[in-house]
Enzyme design. Structure first.
Site: not given
Ligand SMILES: Nc1ncnc2c1ncn2[C@@H]1O[C@H](COP(=O)(O)OP(=O)(O)OP(=O)(O)O)[C@@H](O)[C@H]1O
Length: 370
Positions: A113, A209
């Site tokens: 990410c 997340c």
């Protein structure tokens, strides 16, 4: 507290884009940027709909984070934009996470990410907006030494995120700013409270997340149902010792959940063999690794072949090793080295670079031979 964003221009001519997650850290970064007098723009990326990420409709944690970021931007008086990056995130992070597990590896999605969504896609947006830098709330230090930009661990060891940032290129590092790298987290919360930011006491975010409950196996199984198929547990000589309920539930070095009684010594997962759907188990010393092949190496200094300290998991202590550009040779056998994890190279606090663990070569012990 004033923080210099190290931009070589008068403050009034500076433009800073802040990546705002809606958490306390990046909120403080936005306030610090604004306090310098620079034109400050907050950007929040909508990365996933929580309900969709776990295959259910409904709740949307990302929505609350976006609202928190917007409230902070309003409070400090900066423009705030939200970009829908769900497709980018799905393709470069979630799909990679699933296919790595399906291939029997143990991925680190936060590195993908940072490397893709944040430091490639968002960084390009910041450049298009004419910003002088992109600032984030990562805990890592960017230092300039003799005109060279270096990455160093955060001063607060409990918060250091350098392992997750090894794939940052020199060009990206040049443009990025990490103003919190020299601060302890309690100080950042204190600053948020003093600034009257609504997120001052907001809980820290989860490790991954899009897996808020930690049940990553469910996400992988939902996206790839075959990964939940069971198979044989075999010993290192190929003898069947039992059955497992899907390789996705196991990782190298794991003991828990094997459910094979009657063994003369504790057995650990040594290897996952997705082609045969086999879980290969053995004694602890079979986990010892002498060498690891490393792929996609990123250097933050001029590449070299020398002794260095290497972290082979985010929570591991650095160990001594030598890297020749392809293979990492450990000074002493290392335990629990998993393909798919990152190997990050350090010299003291400085991040030299790193790469992804592709394959491992076991250290051979005489008592393992039969
Ligand atoms: N959805 C997002 N949109 C924009 N920037 C983000 C987003 N998620 C994370 N970031 C940036 O990356 C940094 C590190 O992310 P990480 O997930 O470690 O932090 P966080 O705990 O979510 O949030 P914070 O660090 O703001 O408390 C954040 O500080 C922020 O600058």
């Amino acid at each position: 507290m004033s923080i210099d964003f190290q931009i070589d221009k008068p403050k009034s001519a500076q433009r800073i884009v802040v990546a705002m997650s809606g958490g306390v850290d990046s909120s403080v970064v936005a306030a610090l940027a604004k306090a310098t007098g620079a034109e400050t723009i907050g950007i929040t990326l909508q990365l996933y709909d929580h309900g969709a990420a776990v295959g259910r409709k409904g709740s949307c944690c990302a929505g609350k984070d976006i609202r928190d970021a917007r409230a902070v931007a309003e409070k400090i008086g900066i423009p705030h934009y939200v970009f829908d990056y769900e497709n980018n995130f799905k393709e470069s992070v979630i799909d990679d996470f699933v296919s790595e597990y399906v291939a029997g590896r143990t991925p680190v999605p936060c590195i993908r990410c940072n490397q893709g969504v944040k430091f490639t896609d968002l960084l390009n947006v910041a450049r298009e907006l004419g910003a002088d830098c992109l600032a984030t709330g990562h805990y890592v230090r960017r230092l300039v030494n003799n005109d060279r930009v270096e990455m160093h661990r955060a001063l607060d060891p409990a918060r250091d995120q350098s392992y997750f940032l090894f794939a940052t290129t020199k060009e990206q590092l040049d443009y990025l700013r990490f103003p919190l790298g020299g601060l302890p987290k309690p100080k950042v919360r204190e600053m948020a409270a003093e600034l009257g930011l609504s997120v001052a006491m907001k809980a820290d975010s989860q490790d991954i997340c899009f897996v808020p409950d930690g049940d990553y196996a469910r996400i992988v199984e939902e996206k790839c149902p075959e990964s939940g198929q069971g198979g044989d547990i075999v010993d290192m000589q190929g003898r069947v010792l039992g059955k497992h309920s899907g390789l996705i539930h196991f990782t190298v070095g794991q003991r828990r959940g094997l459910e094979i009684g009657g063994q003369k010594e504790p057995l650990y997962v040594i290897r996952l063999d997705p082609a045969k759907k086999q879980l290969v188990v053995g004694p602890r010393q079979a986990l010892a690794v002498a060498k690891a092949e490393i792929k996609e190496v990123n250097w933050l200094v001029d590449g070299f072949d020398r002794e260095m300290q290497v972290k082979i998991r985010s929570a591991a202590k650095p160990v001594s090793a030598r890297f020749d550009g392809k293979e990492l040779v450990f000074e002493k056998p290392e335990y629990g080295v998993s393909p798919g994890q990152a190997a990050v190279f350090y010299d003291g606090d400085q991040v030299l670079g790193g790469g992804w663990i592709k394959e491992t070569t076991p250290a051979v012990f005489d008592d393992l031979a039969e």
